[in-house]
Design a protein around this motif. Structure first.
Motif, PDB file in Angstrom:
ATOM      1  N   LEU A 144       0.818  -1.219   0.000  1.00  0.00           N
ATOM      2  CA  LEU A 144       0.000   0.000   0.000  1.00  0.00           C
ATOM      3  C   LEU A 144       0.848   1.265   0.000  1.00  0.00           C
ATOM      4  O   LEU A 144       0.499   2.255  -0.633  1.00  0.00           O
ATOM      5  N   ASP A 145       1.956   1.232   0.752  1.00  0.00           N
ATOM      6  CA  ASP A 145       2.826   2.411   0.841  1.00  0.00           C
ATOM      7  C   ASP A 145       4.254   1.955   1.116  1.00  0.00           C
ATOM      8  O   ASP A 145       4.587   1.565   2.232  1.00  0.00           O
ATOM      9  N   ASP A 146       5.074   2.010   0.095  1.00  0.00           N
ATOM     10  CA  ASP A 146       6.455   1.520   0.149  1.00  0.00           C
ATOM     11  C   ASP A 146       7.407   2.507   0.834  1.00  0.00           C
ATOM     12  O   ASP A 146       8.585   2.213   1.001  1.00  0.00           O
ATOM     13  N   SER A 147       6.911   3.646   1.265  1.00  0.00           N
ATOM     14  CA  SER A 147       7.791   4.703   1.770  1.00  0.00           C
ATOM     15  C   SER A 147       7.845   4.791   3.300  1.00  0.00           C
ATOM     16  O   SER A 147       8.454   5.708   3.834  1.00  0.00           O
ATOM     17  N   ILE A 148       7.260   3.838   3.994  1.00  0.00           N
ATOM     18  CA  ILE A 148       7.197   3.929   5.452  1.00  0.00           C
ATOM     19  C   ILE A 148       8.310   3.088   6.073  1.00  0.00           C
ATOM     20  O   ILE A 148       8.325   1.855   5.950  1.00  0.00           O
ATOM     21  N   PHE A 149       9.225   3.761   6.730  1.00  0.00           N
ATOM     22  CA  PHE A 149      10.376   3.111   7.357  1.00  0.00           C
ATOM     23  C   PHE A 149       9.964   1.997   8.307  1.00  0.00           C
ATOM     24  O   PHE A 149      10.510   0.886   8.264  1.00  0.00           O
ATOM     25  N   GLU A 150       9.009   2.280   9.182  1.00  0.00           N
ATOM     26  CA  GLU A 150       8.623   1.322  10.219  1.00  0.00           C
ATOM     27  C   GLU A 150       8.148  -0.001   9.617  1.00  0.00           C
ATOM     28  O   GLU A 150       8.428  -1.069  10.173  1.00  0.00           O
TER      29      GLU A 150
ATOM     30  N   PRO B  64      18.334   6.710   7.127  1.00  0.00           N
ATOM     31  CA  PRO B  64      19.740   6.333   7.292  1.00  0.00           C
ATOM     32  C   PRO B  64      20.352   6.660   8.654  1.00  0.00           C
ATOM     33  O   PRO B  64      21.439   6.167   8.962  1.00  0.00           O
ATOM     34  N   ASP B  65      19.685   7.422   9.484  1.00  0.00           N
ATOM     35  CA  ASP B  65      20.248   7.767  10.790  1.00  0.00           C
ATOM     36  C   ASP B  65      19.769   6.876  11.924  1.00  0.00           C
ATOM     37  O   ASP B  65      20.151   7.086  13.069  1.00  0.00           O
ATOM     38  N   PHE B  66      18.956   5.867  11.650  1.00  0.00           N
ATOM     39  CA  PHE B  66      18.455   4.975  12.690  1.00  0.00           C
ATOM     40  C   PHE B  66      19.505   3.903  12.967  1.00  0.00           C
ATOM     41  O   PHE B  66      19.681   2.951  12.205  1.00  0.00           O
ATOM     42  N   ALA B  67      20.210   4.058  14.064  1.00  0.00           N
ATOM     43  CA  ALA B  67      21.373   3.230  14.388  1.00  0.00           C
ATOM     44  C   ALA B  67      21.049   1.740  14.467  1.00  0.00           C
ATOM     45  O   ALA B  67      21.823   0.908  13.983  1.00  0.00           O
TER      46      ALA B  67
ATOM     47  N   TYR C 200      22.960  -2.162  13.190  1.00  0.00           N
ATOM     48  CA  TYR C 200      23.293  -3.274  14.083  1.00  0.00           C
ATOM     49  C   TYR C 200      22.557  -4.538  13.626  1.00  0.00           C
ATOM     50  O   TYR C 200      23.158  -5.609  13.488  1.00  0.00           O
ATOM     51  N   SER C 201      21.275  -4.409  13.370  1.00  0.00           N
ATOM     52  CA  SER C 201      20.467  -5.560  12.970  1.00  0.00           C
ATOM     53  C   SER C 201      20.892  -6.099  11.607  1.00  0.00           C
ATOM     54  O   SER C 201      20.897  -7.319  11.392  1.00  0.00           O
TER      55      SER C 201
END
Length: 190
Positions: free
Chosen positions: A55-61, A91-94, A98-99
C-alpha cells in the motif's frame, strides 16, 4: 471554466481521500503485524507487513518491522534486504545497522554450515540436504561471499557505533568487531 475547476476539486478530494484511507489501512496492518509478532506468529506478521508495504512503500517502520519479523523467523536473506530498504528510508536509525550486521553474520554462518548455498545465478538458496556438521573446505565462491558478509557486518557495526553515540553496548560491539576482524584475517584451512 467552472466545470474544469469543479473537476479539479473533485479529483483533488478523491486523491486526498484515497491517501487517507491508505494511511489508515497501513497503520491497521502494522498494528496487526505487531500483535502477531508479540504472539510469536512471525509468518502472519510478515504477511501483514508485506501488505502494508504494497500500500505504501515509503514507510520506514513497515520495512524495519518486516526485517525484524524475518530475523525472528530466521529468514536472514529477506531480513537483509528489508534492513537495507529501511536504511535507505531512514539512514540515521542506528539499530538498523546493528540488525543488518547480525543478519549478515547469520547468513555467513548458514553458508559455512551448509544450510545455505549459492546457485549458478549467484542467488542464496536453502540446501535440501540435512547438515550434519560444519564443512571443512568451502567452495571458493562461497568462501569469498562469507568474507564479504563479515566485512560488511564489521562496517555496519561501526556505523551503528557512529550513529548510536551513547550506546550502552559499545564495548561489547567493539570487542565483537575485533573478533570478526580476526576471523576475517584468519588463515585458510587446507
Amino acid at each position: 471554466m467552472k466545470k474544469a475547476l469543479l473537476l479539479v476539486c473533485i479529483l483533488a478530494i478523491s486523491v486526498i481521500t484515497t491517501a487517507c484511507i491508505n494511511s489508515f489501512a497501513v497503520q491497521e496492518l502494522n498494528s496487526k503485524a505487531m500483535t502477531f509478532m508479540e504472539q510469536g506468529n512471525y509468518s502472519e506478521a510478515i504477511e501483514r507487513l508485506k501488505s502494508s508495504i504494497d500500500l505504501d512503500d515509503s514507510i520506514f517502520e513497515s520495512h524495519y518491522n518486516l526485517a525484524v519479523a524475518y530475523t525472528k523467523s530466521e529468514d536472514y536473506v529477506n531480513a537483509l534486504n528489508s534492513y537495507k530498504k529501511a536504511i535507505s528510508l531512514k539512514p540515521d536509525f542506528a539499530d538498523s545497522y546493528y540488525s543488518l550486521a547480525v543478519a549478515e553474520e547469520n547468513i555467513a554462518a548458514d553458508l559455512t554450515a551448509g544450510i545455505l548455498t549459492i546457485d549458478d545465478n549467484g542467488n542464496l538458496q536453502k540446501t535440501n540436504e540435512e547438515v550434519s556438521e560444519k564443512q571443512e573446505k568451502l567452495p571458493e565462491n562461497v568462501s569469498a561471499y562469507v568474507d564479504e558478509l563479515i566485512a560488511d557486518s564489521i562496517k555496519n557495526y561501526n556505523e551503528y557505533l557512529a550513529k548510536a553515540e551513547n550506546a550502552t553496548d559499545a564495548d561489547d560491539v567493539q570487542n565483537h568487531i575485533k573478533d570478526l576482524e580476526l576471523k576475517l584475517n584468519a588463515p585458510v584451512k587446507e
